[in-house]
Structure formats: structure tokens, C-alpha cells
Design an enzyme around this catalytic site. Structure first.
Site, PDB file in Angstrom:
ATOM      1  N   LYS A  41       0.834  -1.214   0.000  1.00 52.18           N
ATOM      2  CA  LYS A  41       0.000   0.000   0.000  1.00 52.18           C
ATOM      3  C   LYS A  41       0.862   1.255   0.000  1.00 52.18           C
ATOM      4  O   LYS A  41       0.460   2.304  -0.507  1.00 52.18           O
ATOM      5  CB  LYS A  41      -0.987  -0.029   1.171  1.00 52.18           C
ATOM      6  CG  LYS A  41      -0.366  -0.079   2.558  1.00 52.18           C
ATOM      7  CD  LYS A  41      -0.093   1.286   3.142  1.00 52.18           C
ATOM      8  CE  LYS A  41       0.655   1.186   4.450  1.00 52.18           C
ATOM      9  NZ  LYS A  41       0.980   2.513   5.021  1.00 52.18           N
ATOM     10  N   SER A  73       0.135  11.415   5.301  1.00 53.90           N
ATOM     11  CA  SER A  73       0.777  10.204   4.799  1.00 53.90           C
ATOM     12  C   SER A  73       2.163  10.523   4.249  1.00 53.90           C
ATOM     13  O   SER A  73       2.314  11.346   3.345  1.00 53.90           O
ATOM     14  CB  SER A  73      -0.078   9.567   3.700  1.00 53.90           C
ATOM     15  OG  SER A  73       0.659   8.625   2.962  1.00 53.90           O
TER      16      SER A  73
END
Length: 341
Positions: free
Chosen positions: A195, A258
Site C-alpha cells: 500500500k 501520509s
């Protein structure tokens, strides 16, 4: 009748944002010691109940969370080890741990990455360096600071033994942090590593100004790529539709906090990987994982266009514009049985 069993001592190795957050969760459930390299960080945790460097001044840590710089102290008292060090330092810390750790102590990894050079998952390194110690991973859609600030979140604890996973999971639960269990260690580890690579792809798209539909398309096809490789490596398909797969992919691709999405955006602005990494105080595991994933794709004969384009940008001098042109040039086939983008 009340139980007189001693509560297990959890030892978290690593002083970063997620390691500290998990340590604070464990400290609310029982005795927890956090080993950190920096004396200043240990002092901050013990005196101010903060880890200001990684979580800021707003996040208050439990008063009974204690930090130490003494590795031997941490190793000797551990009933459960939680590994919060990056993939590139994972083996060396385990090697030191092997000199001091009692037999059979479980080791739970927080690392969503793969070891470069060996291409090993973290549980495989545990099995090699600490044979006989049960090894698993805690993973999910967990932006560290949000969890530390008390926002509701969830994760999955994967251990090869379901009963052990169930027993350990209670140490990682609070009223706002839900911990599910799984026995699919391979799937959860591969999902966590993959991911990050796809978050770089979506970050590159943000830099190009792609639309929401395009982002949804990339993320959806990324889940398919993850599932194909994960199953080939021994993971379970359902894992990639769960918290460690789709859940973590969504938050890592969309959150402005992120690290891997940030790398993608910075690549899109024209910066080199070296420039981006030197400006970050935390590790973006997707950078290291991109080349490893392509080696796995070749080994298992799986076409992975999105991961391929990320690797081309990160490691082979391609541009983000070329990456997205390459993806859109792929001819779509059957959604489930087809392999291209």
C-alpha cells in the site's frame, strides 16, 4: 475469585510516532516500557509525558508509560516485544535482542515494509534471528497522530496462532482503538508493504492534478494488484479487502499526513528521491519497497502496472507524467481475470 497473575510487561522498541502511539495504547492496558535511542526523547516521555519531536506538544502520553535508553533493561524485562524500528534497522535491533531476550517471548512488528537485499518480511527476519519466538504484525489504517489524539481507529493483529493473537489483542485495545485478529501474517505484511508503493502513485497523481475519479480508479486497481501478488505469496484474498489492505490503502493514499503520499507529491514537483528523503524526519517505506515488489512480480509472473510505474520513477529516472501516460496506455481487459491496469 480475583486473578493474581502478573500483567505482562510490554516493551516497545523505537521512539517514532507510531511506536510511541502504540506504547501509549499498551500503557493504558498494563505496564509498558519504551526503548528509544535519544536521551532527549526519553526525558521528554518520562518528565513531560510527550514525544514532541514526533507527535508534537499537544499529544499527552500516559503517566505510567516509561522510556529508557538502556537496551539491556528493555530486553530483560520483556514479556511481549513490539518492534517499532524501520525495516532497514529491524535486523540489527533483533540481533542485539537475541543476546538478552528470554525464550518464547512474542514479537509484534509495526513495520509495513520489506528488507532490501533479502526481500524478507519482518516476521521472516524474526524467525531467522529469534527462532522459537512467535512473530506477527499489527497493521491497519492508522495515521499515528490521529490515533494518539484519540480519534477512533482500528487495526488487525496477525499471528500464526489464533489463540495467541486473541490473547495479545487485548493489550492493543482501547475504547477508541479496535484491534481485530487474523492468522494471515503473510497477507497482512504484504498488504502493508504494497500500500505504501501505491500511495506514492496516488501522491504523484495529486501533483499532476488528476481528478477524484482517476484517484478512485488507481486505488481500486491497486487493490487488485495487491491481492494478486499477496495470494501468490500465500496470503488470503479477504485480507486485502480488510483493514490491512483496502483500509490502510485508502488512508495512506488520501491523508495529507501520509509520508508515502507526500513522497509522490514531491516527486511530482520535480524533486529527486534523495532530496525528498533528506527533508523528512521519518521513513517512507514505499521508496524502499518499490524495487522489491517488482522482483516479487517477476518471480511470481504477475503483471503489476501501477507498481511498475512507481518503481520506474523512484529508481529508474522516469517522470510522473510518463508514469500516468504509461498507465493509461494499458488496454483494459476483464476486471477480475485480466492483469493489465
Amino acid at each position: 475469585m480475583t486473578s493474581d497473575r502478573r500483567q505482562p510487561q510490554v516493551v516497545v522498541l523505537g521512539g517514532g510516532s507510531w511506536g510511541t502511539t502504540v506504547a501509549s495504547i499498551c500503557a493504558r492496558r498494563g505496564p509498558t516500557l519504551q526503548w528509544v535511542r535519544s536521551e532527549d526523547t526519553a526525558e521528554d516521555i518520562n518528565t513531560n509525558h510527550r514525544n514532541s519531536e514526533y507527535l508534537g506538544d499537544e499529544v499527552e502520553l500516559p503517566e505510567n508509560l516509561r522510556a529508557t535508553n538502556d537496551f539491556n533493561e528493555a530486553a530483560h524485562c520483556a514479556d511481549v516485544i513490539v518492534m517499532g524500528v524501520p525495516s532497514h534497522g529491524f535486523r540489527s535491533v533483533l540481533t542485539e535482542l537475541a543476546k538478552e531476550l528470554r525464550p518464547w517471548v512474542p514479537v509484534v512488528s509495526l513495520v509495513k515494509g520489506l528488507e532490501q537485499g533479502t526481500n524478507m518480511r519482518m516476521s521472516q527476519i524474526v524467525e531467522e534471528v529469534l527462532p522459537g519466538h512467535p512473530a506477527g504484525i499489527l497493521a491497519g489504517p492508522n495515521i499515528a497522530k490521529e490515533v494518539a489524539e484519540g480519534y477512533a481507529a482500528a487495526a488487525v493483529l496477525a499471528m500464526p496462532d489464533r489463540n495467541l493473537a486473541a490473547n495479545l489483542a487485548s493489550m492493543f485495545r482501547t475504547s477508541r482503538f479496535r484491534t481485530y485478529t487474523s492468522d494471515d501474517v503473510v497477507g497482512v505484511e504484504i498488504a502493508g508493504a504494497l500500500k505504501n508503493v501505491y500511495a506514492i502513485a496516488v501522491g504523484m497523481g495529486y501533483a499532476l492534478g488528476i481528478g477524484e475519479n482517476t484517484r478512485a480508479m488507481v486505488m481500486t486497481r491497486a487493490v487488485r494488484e495487491m491481492s494478486k501478488l499477496g495470494e501468490a505469496m500465500g496470503g488470503q484474498r479477504d485480507t486485502f479487502a480488510g483493514l490491512a489492505g483496502m483500509g490502510d490503502l485508502i488512508v495512506t493514499c488520501t491523508s495529507k499526513r501520509s509520508r508515502n503520499r507526500h513522497v509522490g507529491e514531491e516527486l511530482g514537483s520535480g524533486k529527486t528521491v534523495q532530496e525528498i528523503i533528506s527533508g523528512m524526519n521519518q521513513v517512507a517505506e514505499g521508496v524502499k519497497a518499490a524495487s522489491v515488489i517488482m522482483e516479487f512480480a517477476e518471480k511470481y509472473g504477475i503483471v503489476m502496472p501501477i507498481a511498475h510505474e512507481v518503481d520506474a520513477v523512484v529508481n529508474h529516472g522516469s517522470t510522473v507524467e510518463q508514469a500516468y501516460r504509461g498507465l493509461m496506455a494499458q488496454k483494459p481487459g476483464h476486471e477480475v481475470d485480466g492483469t493489465p491496469f
